[in-house]
Scaffold this motif. Structure first.
Motif, PDB file in Angstrom:
ATOM      1  N   TRP A  21       0.834  -1.274  -0.101  1.00 22.33           N
ATOM      2  CA  TRP A  21       0.018  -0.051  -0.086  1.00 22.33           C
ATOM      3  C   TRP A  21       0.948   1.009   0.071  1.00 22.33           C
ATOM      4  CZ3 TRP A  21      -5.345  -0.516  -0.822  1.00 22.33           C
ATOM      5  CH2 TRP A  21      -5.618  -1.880  -0.277  1.00 22.33           C
ATOM      6  N   VAL A  22       0.257   2.089  -0.747  1.00 20.84           N
ATOM      7  CA  VAL A  22       1.318   3.446  -0.634  1.00 20.84           C
ATOM      8  C   VAL A  22       0.077   4.666  -0.415  1.00 20.84           C
ATOM      9  CG1 VAL A  22       3.030   2.713  -2.118  1.00 20.84           C
ATOM     10  CG2 VAL A  22       1.034   3.835  -3.184  1.00 20.84           C
ATOM     11  N   ALA A  23       0.461   5.804  -0.067  1.00 25.93           N
ATOM     12  CA  ALA A  23      -0.197   6.805  -0.109  1.00 25.93           C
ATOM     13  C   ALA A  23       0.617   8.047  -0.945  1.00 25.93           C
ATOM     14  CB  ALA A  23      -0.121   7.780   1.486  1.00 25.93           C
ATOM     15  N   LEU A  24      -0.523   8.683  -1.738  1.00 28.53           N
ATOM     16  CA  LEU A  24       0.068   9.660  -2.917  1.00 28.53           C
ATOM     17  C   LEU A  24      -0.205  11.071  -2.434  1.00 28.53           C
ATOM     18  CD1 LEU A  24      -1.223   7.784  -6.048  1.00 28.53           C
ATOM     19  CD2 LEU A  24       0.948   7.464  -4.905  1.00 28.53           C
ATOM     20  N   TYR A  25       0.703  11.877  -2.253  1.00 30.08           N
ATOM     21  CA  TYR A  25       0.257  13.203  -2.239  1.00 30.08           C
ATOM     22  C   TYR A  25       0.722  14.236  -3.039  1.00 30.08           C
ATOM     23  CZ  TYR A  25       0.245  12.136   2.972  1.00 30.08           C
ATOM     24  OH  TYR A  25      -0.065  11.459   4.072  1.00 30.08           O
ATOM     25  N   ARG A  26       0.032  15.295  -3.368  1.00 26.91           N
ATOM     26  CA  ARG A  26       0.542  16.199  -4.153  1.00 26.91           C
ATOM     27  C   ARG A  26       1.484  17.024  -3.474  1.00 26.91           C
ATOM     28  NH1 ARG A  26      -2.329  19.884  -7.172  1.00 26.91           N
ATOM     29  NH2 ARG A  26      -3.405  20.572  -5.089  1.00 26.91           N
ATOM     30  N   ALA A  27       2.642  17.857  -4.177  1.00 21.23           N
ATOM     31  CA  ALA A  27       3.271  18.711  -3.421  1.00 21.23           C
ATOM     32  C   ALA A  27       2.647  19.731  -2.767  1.00 21.23           C
ATOM     33  CB  ALA A  27       4.353  19.298  -4.302  1.00 21.23           C
ATOM     34  N   ALA A  28       1.564  20.472  -3.489  1.00 21.93           N
ATOM     35  CA  ALA A  28       0.744  21.457  -2.980  1.00 21.93           C
ATOM     36  C   ALA A  28       0.175  21.112  -1.564  1.00 21.93           C
ATOM     37  CB  ALA A  28      -0.148  21.937  -4.345  1.00 21.93           C
ATOM     38  N   ASP A  29      -0.359  20.043  -1.636  1.00 26.61           N
ATOM     39  CA  ASP A  29      -1.221  19.529  -0.336  1.00 26.61           C
ATOM     40  C   ASP A  29      -0.201  19.501   0.681  1.00 26.61           C
ATOM     41  OD1 ASP A  29      -3.585  19.443  -1.856  1.00 26.61           O
ATOM     42  OD2 ASP A  29      -3.266  17.285  -2.527  1.00 26.61           O
ATOM     43  N   LEU A  30       0.783  19.052   0.578  1.00 23.78           N
ATOM     44  CA  LEU A  30       1.904  18.852   1.567  1.00 23.78           C
ATOM     45  C   LEU A  30       2.234  20.383   2.126  1.00 23.78           C
ATOM     46  CD1 LEU A  30       4.068  16.248   0.418  1.00 23.78           C
ATOM     47  CD2 LEU A  30       2.559  16.030   2.529  1.00 23.78           C
TER      48      LEU A  30
END
Length: 150
Positions: free
Chosen positions: A78-87
């Motif tokens: 399993w992985v979690a995908l983040y957008r740079a903007a959301d971080l």
């Protein structure tokens, strides 16, 4: 003894850049993250490199999401995908460190430098984790998962 981590000299990631955090198989309460485990990871990074950070892989530039999932993330189901903007929207810096495409999500200055417009004082592992967990992400099963060799 604290080691100096290699910080790559590169432009900040665009807002739509995808960063990937490896996940475990899930927790009894149904959550994707275990706060205590993440705090332990951030504290380990602090003990080793002198700043709080959580390792992530970037699907940026010539590295597609598919290629990063199949290589750097292959041992994670399993992985979690983040957008740079959301971080960044949650007050986290994205530190380009180690060998590309490795990054750390961090709160506060790293070796006296800030990354992006983020400037947080008195960072802690707890603050980092609270911000990280609160950021928008998409959890997904890694179709390239391979069990670790015994």
């Amino acid at each position: 003894m604290v080691r100096q981590r290699l910080i790559r000299d590169e432009a900040p990631l665009p807002d739509d850049a995808v960063l990937i955090r490896l996940l475990f198989d899930g927790y009894a309460d149904g959550s994707a993250f275990d706060r205590a485990t993440l705090i332990g990871d951030a504290n380990l990074n602090f003990a080793e490199f002198g700043y709080y950070g959580l390792s992530m892989w970037g699907a940026v530039g010539s590295r597609s999401l598919e290629s990063v999932l199949a290589s750097k993330c292959r041992f994670s189901r399993w992985v979690a995908l983040y957008r740079a903007a959301d971080l960044r929207d949650n007050g986290l810096a994205i530190v380009p460190n180690g060998v590309a495409p490795h990054y750390d999500a961090s709160a506060g200055a790293v070796y006296g430098h800030s990354f992006g417009s983020v400037q947080i004082t008195a960072p802690s592992a707890e603050d980092l984790i609270d911000r990280f967990i609160a950021a928008t992400y998409t959890g997904m099963q890694n179709k390239y998962f391979t069990a670790r060799p015994s």
